[in-house]
Motif scaffolding. Structure first.
Motif, PDB file in Angstrom:
ATOM      1  N   LEU A  66      82.992 107.039  -2.602  1.00 18.91           N
ATOM      2  CA  LEU A  66      83.555 107.409  -1.293  1.00 18.91           C
ATOM      3  C   LEU A  66      82.978 106.501  -0.363  1.00 18.91           C
ATOM      4  N   PRO A  67      81.448 106.397  -0.117  1.00 16.66           N
ATOM      5  CA  PRO A  67      80.976 105.571   0.585  1.00 16.66           C
ATOM      6  C   PRO A  67      81.366 104.038   0.349  1.00 16.66           C
ATOM      7  N   VAL A  68      81.214 103.598  -0.854  1.00 19.91           N
ATOM      8  CA  VAL A  68      81.721 102.032  -1.128  1.00 19.91           C
ATOM      9  C   VAL A  68      82.945 101.939  -0.731  1.00 19.91           C
ATOM     10  N   VAL A  69      84.068 102.724  -0.764  1.00 20.10           N
ATOM     11  CA  VAL A  69      85.547 102.579  -0.315  1.00 20.10           C
ATOM     12  C   VAL A  69      85.486 102.684   1.290  1.00 20.10           C
ATOM     13  N   LEU A  70      84.664 103.510   1.872  1.00 16.63           N
ATOM     14  CA  LEU A  70      84.543 103.364   3.377  1.00 16.63           C
ATOM     15  C   LEU A  70      84.162 102.098   3.775  1.00 16.63           C
ATOM     16  N   VAL A  71      82.795 101.531   3.254  1.00 15.31           N
ATOM     17  CA  VAL A  71      82.401 100.244   3.510  1.00 15.31           C
ATOM     18  C   VAL A  71      83.377  99.251   3.465  1.00 15.31           C
ATOM     19  N   LEU A  72      83.954  99.221   2.221  1.00 14.51           N
ATOM     20  CA  LEU A  72      85.008  98.085   1.816  1.00 14.51           C
ATOM     21  C   LEU A  72      86.427  98.434   2.407  1.00 14.51           C
ATOM     22  N   SER A  73      86.643  99.557   3.449  1.00 19.70           N
ATOM     23  CA  SER A  73      88.093  99.815   3.899  1.00 19.70           C
ATOM     24  C   SER A  73      88.753  98.776   4.486  1.00 19.70           C
ATOM     25  N   PRO A  74      88.240  97.682   5.202  1.00 15.15           N
ATOM     26  CA  PRO A  74      88.935  96.653   5.736  1.00 15.15           C
ATOM     27  C   PRO A  74      89.351  95.935   4.673  1.00 15.15           C
ATOM     28  N   VAL A  75      88.746  95.886   3.417  1.00 14.44           N
ATOM     29  CA  VAL A  75      89.235  94.944   2.502  1.00 14.44           C
ATOM     30  C   VAL A  75      90.450  95.840   1.665  1.00 14.44           C
ATOM     31  N   VAL A  76      90.156  96.858   1.344  1.00 19.10           N
ATOM     32  CA  VAL A  76      91.238  97.809   0.926  1.00 19.10           C
ATOM     33  C   VAL A  76      92.455  97.535   1.856  1.00 19.10           C
ATOM     34  N   VAL A  77      92.283  97.673   3.144  1.00 12.72           N
ATOM     35  CA  VAL A  77      93.555  97.511   4.049  1.00 12.72           C
ATOM     36  C   VAL A  77      94.406  96.111   3.638  1.00 12.72           C
ATOM     37  N   LEU A  78      93.525  95.225   3.728  1.00 15.67           N
ATOM     38  CA  LEU A  78      94.205  93.742   3.489  1.00 15.67           C
ATOM     39  C   LEU A  78      94.712  93.947   1.956  1.00 15.67           C
ATOM     40  N   ALA A  79      94.064  94.345   0.984  1.00 16.02           N
ATOM     41  CA  ALA A  79      94.745  94.419  -0.308  1.00 16.02           C
ATOM     42  C   ALA A  79      95.991  95.200  -0.212  1.00 16.02           C
ATOM     43  N   VAL A  80      96.169  96.209   0.494  1.00 14.05           N
ATOM     44  CA  VAL A  80      97.400  97.060   0.231  1.00 14.05           C
ATOM     45  C   VAL A  80      98.291  96.292   1.160  1.00 14.05           C
ATOM     46  N   LEU A  81      98.138  95.720   2.167  1.00 15.89           N
ATOM     47  CA  LEU A  81      99.183  95.046   3.126  1.00 15.89           C
ATOM     48  C   LEU A  81      99.574  93.534   2.035  1.00 15.89           C
ATOM     49  N   GLY A  82      98.615  93.006   1.282  1.00 18.83           N
ATOM     50  CA  GLY A  82      98.702  91.868   0.517  1.00 18.83           C
ATOM     51  C   GLY A  82      99.578  92.430  -0.829  1.00 18.83           C
ATOM     52  N   ALA A  83      99.665  93.331  -1.299  1.00 15.07           N
ATOM     53  CA  ALA A  83     100.506  94.180  -2.220  1.00 15.07           C
ATOM     54  C   ALA A  83     101.862  94.597  -1.607  1.00 15.07           C
ATOM     55  N   ALA A  84     101.813  94.968  -0.652  1.00 12.58           N
ATOM     56  CA  ALA A  84     103.347  95.240   0.006  1.00 12.58           C
ATOM     57  C   ALA A  84     104.073  94.208   0.372  1.00 12.58           C
ATOM     58  N   VAL A  85     103.375  92.860   0.669  1.00 11.65           N
ATOM     59  CA  VAL A  85     104.026  91.678   0.791  1.00 11.65           C
ATOM     60  C   VAL A  85     104.429  91.206  -0.261  1.00 11.65           C
ATOM     61  N   ALA A  86     103.677  91.262  -1.527  1.00  9.92           N
ATOM     62  CA  ALA A  86     104.104  90.830  -2.724  1.00  9.92           C
ATOM     63  C   ALA A  86     105.336  91.697  -3.410  1.00  9.92           C
ATOM     64  N   CYS A  87     105.375  93.031  -3.167  1.00 13.27           N
ATOM     65  CA  CYS A  87     106.337  93.609  -3.374  1.00 13.27           C
ATOM     66  C   CYS A  87     107.708  93.211  -2.822  1.00 13.27           C
TER      67      CYS A  87
ATOM     68  N   VAL B  41     108.361  90.312  -1.696  1.00 11.34           N
ATOM     69  CA  VAL B  41     108.760  88.812  -2.277  1.00 11.34           C
ATOM     70  C   VAL B  41     109.597  89.247  -3.485  1.00 11.34           C
ATOM     71  N   TYR B  42     108.988  90.001  -4.344  1.00  9.11           N
ATOM     72  CA  TYR B  42     109.502  90.182  -5.585  1.00  9.11           C
ATOM     73  C   TYR B  42     110.554  91.282  -5.564  1.00  9.11           C
ATOM     74  N   ARG B  43     110.807  91.855  -4.604  1.00 14.38           N
ATOM     75  CA  ARG B  43     112.183  92.648  -4.504  1.00 14.38           C
ATOM     76  C   ARG B  43     111.727  93.902  -5.362  1.00 14.38           C
ATOM     77  N   LEU B  44     110.332  94.321  -5.055  1.00 10.17           N
ATOM     78  CA  LEU B  44     110.150  95.658  -5.574  1.00 10.17           C
ATOM     79  C   LEU B  44     110.046  96.842  -4.573  1.00 10.17           C
ATOM     80  N   SER B  45     110.015  97.964  -4.889  1.00 10.14           N
ATOM     81  CA  SER B  45     110.074  99.218  -3.881  1.00 10.14           C
ATOM     82  C   SER B  45     108.287  99.267  -3.570  1.00 10.14           C
ATOM     83  N   VAL B  46     108.170  99.201  -2.300  1.00  9.30           N
ATOM     84  CA  VAL B  46     106.975  99.427  -1.939  1.00  9.30           C
ATOM     85  C   VAL B  46     106.052 100.563  -2.090  1.00  9.30           C
ATOM     86  N   VAL B  47     107.021 101.524  -1.764  1.00  8.09           N
ATOM     87  CA  VAL B  47     106.559 103.025  -1.774  1.00  8.09           C
ATOM     88  C   VAL B  47     106.074 103.310  -3.417  1.00  8.09           C
ATOM     89  N   ARG B  48     107.041 102.829  -4.200  1.00  7.12           N
ATOM     90  CA  ARG B  48     106.880 103.204  -5.797  1.00  7.12           C
ATOM     91  C   ARG B  48     105.773 102.433  -6.234  1.00  7.12           C
TER      92      ARG B  48
END
Length: 86
Positions: A25-46, A48-55
């Motif tokens: 948990l502390p590691v995730v909290l410290v790295l939360s800006p990176v986690v947010v960017l990774a989730v946004l990057g995954a959503a954009v990739a979904c 682009v490849y026409r996948l369901s973002v929610v799924r």
């Protein structure tokens, strides 16, 4: 449930082990800006490849939730690395 601890044990060639306990948990909290960017990057990739973002995000959360209890060992010669996720 999200993993709580990661235990890393390293057996060195001289026989002395090193143990490291990492609270997740502390590691995730410290790295939360990176986690947010990774989730946004995954959503954009979904999109682009026409996948369901929610799924895709739901599947990622299921994988993270299934991690507690996972253990893997890597041995190379006289050195070993043991990782346990709790």
């Amino acid at each position: 449930m999200m993993p709580q601890f990661v235990t890393v044990r390293i057996k060195r060639p001289d026989g002395r082990p090193i143990r490291i306990w990492v609270p997740v948990l502390p590691v995730v909290l410290v790295l939360s800006p990176v986690v947010v960017l990774a989730v946004l990057g995954a959503a954009v990739a979904c999109l682009v490849y026409r996948l369901s973002v929610v799924r895709a995000l739901g599947t990622g959360w299921r994988i993270v939730s299934a991690l507690p209890g996972t253990r893997f060992d890597v041995e190379q010669g006289r050195t070993a690395v043991l990782v346990a996720i709790r």
